[in-house]
Design an enzyme around this catalytic site. Structure first.
Site, PDB file in Angstrom:
ATOM      1  N   GLU A   1      -7.563 -18.892 -25.726  1.00 23.87           N
ATOM      2  CA  GLU A   1      -6.980 -19.943 -24.895  1.00 23.87           C
ATOM      3  C   GLU A   1      -7.323 -19.595 -23.454  1.00 23.87           C
ATOM      4  O   GLU A   1      -6.746 -18.680 -22.875  1.00 23.87           O
ATOM      5  CB  GLU A   1      -5.458 -19.997 -25.074  1.00 23.87           C
ATOM      6  CG  GLU A   1      -4.837 -21.129 -24.264  1.00 23.87           C
ATOM      7  CD  GLU A   1      -3.390 -20.889 -23.854  1.00 23.87           C
ATOM      8  OE1 GLU A   1      -2.684 -21.874 -23.626  1.00 23.87           O
ATOM      9  OE2 GLU A   1      -2.963 -19.717 -23.737  1.00 23.87           O
TER      10      GLU A   1
ATOM     11  N   ASP B   1      -3.716 -15.992 -27.245  1.00 22.56           N
ATOM     12  CA  ASP B   1      -2.876 -16.633 -26.242  1.00 22.56           C
ATOM     13  C   ASP B   1      -3.215 -16.103 -24.844  1.00 22.56           C
ATOM     14  O   ASP B   1      -3.402 -14.896 -24.661  1.00 22.56           O
ATOM     15  CB  ASP B   1      -1.415 -16.315 -26.578  1.00 22.56           C
ATOM     16  CG  ASP B   1      -0.417 -17.097 -25.754  1.00 22.56           C
ATOM     17  OD1 ASP B   1      -0.446 -18.329 -25.811  1.00 22.56           O
ATOM     18  OD2 ASP B   1       0.401 -16.458 -25.058  1.00 22.56           O
TER      19      ASP B   1
HETATM   20  C1  GLC Z   1       0.248 -20.273 -24.062  1.00 18.78           C
HETATM   21  C2  GLC Z   1       1.004 -20.990 -25.153  1.00 18.78           C
HETATM   22  C3  GLC Z   1       2.266 -21.526 -24.570  1.00 18.78           C
HETATM   23  C4  GLC Z   1       3.104 -20.368 -24.060  1.00 18.78           C
HETATM   24  C5  GLC Z   1       2.293 -19.512 -23.085  1.00 18.78           C
HETATM   25  C6  GLC Z   1       2.961 -18.195 -22.843  1.00 18.78           C
HETATM   26  O1  GLC Z   1      -0.161 -21.103 -23.061  1.00 18.78           O
HETATM   27  O2  GLC Z   1       0.200 -21.987 -25.708  1.00 18.78           O
HETATM   28  O3  GLC Z   1       2.999 -22.298 -25.470  1.00 18.78           O
HETATM   29  O4  GLC Z   1       4.242 -20.838 -23.424  1.00 18.78           O
HETATM   30  O5  GLC Z   1       1.026 -19.225 -23.578  1.00 18.78           O
HETATM   31  O6  GLC Z   1       2.846 -17.394 -23.986  1.00 18.78           O
END
Ligand code: GLC
Length: 570
Positions: free
Chosen positions: A265, A205
Site C-alpha cells: 500500500e 500496510d
Molecule cells: C492503512 C489501512 C488503514 C489504516 C492505516 C493504518 O492505510 O488501509 O485502514 O487505518 O493503514 O494502519
C-alpha cells in the site's frame, strides 16, 4: 512462476474482505472467519481468484484491527487458528487463494513489546524498539517535531515519565523502530509464519512508511499529502523489500498457491514515486490508486491509465477503484471529481442527490477496471453497488479519524457497514450462522435462494451489527440481486466469467482507439476485444465491432448511452 511462465497474481481478480463486515456466523454482530468460510461459494460463483483478508489478529480494534497486539494469532472474536486453517483449505478447494494483511509500520499500544517499553524507564533497550524521544521547549512539553498524525493532531504522544513516542496514525498505534535489528527479524518470522500456513501473499500496510529520517527533522512548509517526507518513501525501504522478496521467492512457484506475492500500500503524489518500489527484486506488486484519484471524466480516466502504465504494468501495479479507506465508488461518482480526503464531507452535504448517476457510473467503471491489462482488486460490496453510508450517527462511528478530528472528518465507517445478504430480516442476513449462502450454496445459482435463517448456532437471536445498516439495505442484498438479471451483482459475475474466458483479457497491453468523440474512452485488447465507455452527456456511436459481449446498461441502435460502458468483440 507457474502457468506457462506467468505468476497467477499477474492477472488475478482479488476480492478484499473486511472480515468484521463480511458475514457473522457467531451472531455477536461482528463478522468472523467462520462467516467468511460459509460464503466461499458466493465468492467462487462471483469468480474471484484470491481474497485479501484485512487484519483478523488480536487487537483492541482502535483502528479496525490495524492496531495489532499479536501478529501470529486470530482475534477470538473473529475465530480461532483452526478456523483460519479451515478457511485456507476450503478456499484452496475452490482454487481461491488467501492474501493476509501485514501491518509493519506500527502495532497496538496493547502489544506486549510496547507495554514493556512503557514499563521501562527512558534509555532502557525496551524503548529502542519504538521511537521514543524527549520533547522540545521548557520541560520538554512540546512534541519532538511537527509531524502530523494521519488521523489528525500530532504524531507524538507523551507518556507519564515525560518522553514522547511517535505514531503516524492513532495514539494507540506506536510506530516500530525499523532501524533496530530485532524489528526486521521479528517481521521476517511473521511473514514466514503466514506463508507456512499456506497463504498466497501479503498486503503490506503503509508500505511507504516504516523508515523515518533518523534526524526526525521538522517538515518545512506545507505538509505533503502523499509526497516524499521525512516519514515517507525513504530509500532504506528498498533493501528491506528485497529481503522480503527473497523470502517470498524461497517458496515453490509451482502447484497451489504458486508463487507468493506481496502488494504494497503505497500512497503517492505522482505515479513516478512508485518506480523505486517496482524494482525487479523488490515487492512483486504495489497498488495503483490512479483510478481512485481520477474523477469521472474521459480525460481523467485516460490520463490516470496512461500515468500508471508509464511506470508499471497492471500486473505489477494492480487496478483498484475502492477499498475500506475511501468512499464507495457508487457514491463517489455522484460527483465529477476524484477522491480527496475531504470527499466524505461533500457526499454528506450532497444527501441523496445524483444517486442514480453514481450507480450507473460505478457499473461502467467496473467494466473499465476489469478490461484493463493486469490484475484488479474489488472491495467487498462493490459488486453489489453499495453506496457510502453517510448518515451513521456520531455515537455509532468508530473510525479514529472521526475521533481525532473532533468529528470534523466523518471518517471511513461509511464504506465498512456490514454487507446485506438477505432482502429482509434483522441485519439482512449478515448475522446468522448457516444461511442460504452456507456450504450448500448452489453453484451458478441464478434463482432467489431461500430466506436467510437469522439464528446463531446455539439458537439465540443475533446482536445488532457493529455498525448500523440503513433500512433500505435489503434492496442491495445478494438475495435481491441474484433474482434480478440486470443487477450489479449479475453484471460483475458476467464480467468475471468473460474475463476468465476471453483470450484478450487479463495480462497484456492495450491500444487506445481514437473515436473523435471527446467523451468516449475506447481501447482495444488483442485479440479481438474493444472497451468503450461514454463519459459524455449524449449517446455516442459505438466503435466498429462484431458483437456486444456485455454492457453496463441496455444499448440500442448502436448508441452507447451516457455513463455506460460496453465490452465488444472486434
Ligand atoms: C492503512 C489501512 C488503514 C489504516 C492505516 C493504518 O492505510 O488501509 O485502514 O487505518 O493503514 O494502519
Amino acid at each position: 512462476m507457474s502457468d506457462g511462465g506467468h505468476a497467477w497474481w499477474e492477472d488475478a481478480v482479488v476480492y478484499e474482505v473486511y472480515p468484521r463486515s463480511f458475514a457473522d456466523a457467531g451472531g455477536d454482530g461482528v463478522g468472523d472467519l467462520p462467516g467468511l468460510r460459509s460464503r466461499l461459494g458466493y465468492l467462487a460463483d462471483l469468480g474471484v481468484d484470491a481474497i485479501w483478508l484485512t487484519p483478523f489478529y488480536p487487537s483492541p480494534l482502535a483502528d479496525g484491527g490495524y492496531d495489532v497486539s499479536d501478529y501470529r494469532a486470530v482475534d477470538p472474536r473473529l475465530g480461532t487458528m483452526a478456523d483460519f486453517d479451515h478457511l485456507v483449505g476450503d478456499a484452496a478447494a475452490r482454487r481461491i487463494r488467501i492474501i493476509v494483511d501485514l501491518v509493519p509500520n506500527h502495532c497496538s499500544s496493547a502489544h506486549p513489546l510496547f507495554r514493556a517499553a512503557l514499563a521501562a524507564p527512558p534509555g532502557r533497550p525496551e524503548r529502542d524498539l519504538f521511537i521514543f524521544r524527549d520533547g522540545r521547549g521548557p520541560g520538554g512539553g512540546q512534541p519532538p517535531n511537527n509531524w502530523p498524525s494521519q488521523f489528525g493532531g500530532s504524531a507524538w504522544t507523551r507518556v507519564p515519565d515525560g518522553q514522547w513516542y511517535l505514531h503516524l496514525f492513532d495514539t494507540s498505534q506506536p510506530d516500530w523502530n525499523w532501524r533496530h535489528p530485532d524489528v526486521p527479524a521479528m517481521f521476517r518470522d511473521v511473514i514466514r509464519f503466514w506463508l507456512d500456513r499456506g497463504v498466497a501473499g501479503l498486503r503490506v500496510d503503509v508500505a511507504h512508511g516504516l523508515f523515518k529520517d533518523p534526524g526526525l527533522p521538522d517538515v518545512v512548509g506545507v505538509h505533503p499529502l502523499n509526497g516524499p517526507a521525512p516519514y515517507r518513501h525513504r530509500p532504506e525501504l528498498h533493501a528491506l523489500y528485497q529481503s522480503w522478496r527473497a523470502i517470498l521467492d524461497s517458496y515453490p512457484a509451482g502447484g497451489f498457491p504458486g508463487s507468493r506475492t506481496a502488494i504494497g500500500e503505497v500512497w503517492y503524489d505522482a505515479p513516478g514515486t512508485l518506480r523505486p518500489y517496482l524494482a525487479t527484486d523488490g515487492l512483486p506488486q504495489v497498488f495503483n490508486f490512479q483510478l481512485i484519484l481520477a474523477g469521472w471524466q474521459q480525460a481523467a480516466f485516460r490520463g490516470a491509465i496512461d500515468a500508471a502504465l508509464a511506470v508499471a504494468s497492471g500486473s505489477r501495479a494492480p487496478w483498484v477503484m475502492g477499498n475500506h479507506d475511501v468512499p464507495r465508488p457508487a457514491s463517489r461518482y455522484r460527483l465529477d471529481e476524484g477522491f480527496t480526503p475531504e470527499m466524505i464531507e461533500q457526499l454528506i452535504a450532497l444527501g441523496d442527490r445524483n444517486a442514480e448517476t453514481g450507480a450507473r457510473r460505478a457499473r461502467a467503471a467496473a467494466l473499465v477496471l476489469l478490461a484493463l491489462p493486469g490484475s484488479a482488486y474489488i472491495y467487498q460490496g462493490e459488486e453489489l453497488g453499495l453506496p457510502e453510508v453517510t448518515d451513521i450517527p456520531a455515537g455509532a462511528r468508530q473510525d479514529p479519524r472521526f475521533r481525532r478530528t473532533g468529528g470534523k472528518s466523518a471518517g471511513r465507517d461509511g464504506c465498512r457497514v456490514p454487507l446485506p445478504w438477505a432482502r429482509n430480516g434483522a441485519s439482512f442476513g449478515f448475522s446468522g450462522g448457516s444461511g442460504p449462502w452456507g456450504p450448500g450454496y448452489p453453484r451458478e445459482s441464478r434463482v432467489s435462494p431461500r430466506a436467510s435463517i437469522a439464528l446463531t448456532s446455539d439458537g439465540a437471536s443475533p446482536s445488532a451489527p457493529w455498525l448500523p445498516q440503513p433500512p433500505e439495505w435489503g434492496k442491495y442484498s445478494v438475495e435481491s440481486q441474484l433474482a434480478d438479471e440486470h443487477s450489479f451483482l449479475n453484471l460483475y459475475r458476467a464480467a468475471l466469467r468473460l474475463r476468465r474466458d476471453h483470450p484478450a483479457l487479463g495480462r497484456g497491453t492495450l491500444r487506445w482507439l481514437e473515436s473523435g468523440d471527446p467523451g468516449l474512452l475506447c481501447f482495444a485488447r488483442d485479440p479481438g476485444f474493444v472497451l468503450a465507455a461514454n463519459f459524455g452527456p449524449a449517446p455516442a456511436p459505438l466503435p466498429a465491432h462484431r458483437e456486444i459481449l456485455l454492457a453496463s446498461e441496455p444499448v440500442t441502435a448502436g448508441l452507447l448511452p451516457p455513463d455506460t460502458a460496453a465490452w465488444l468483440s472486434a
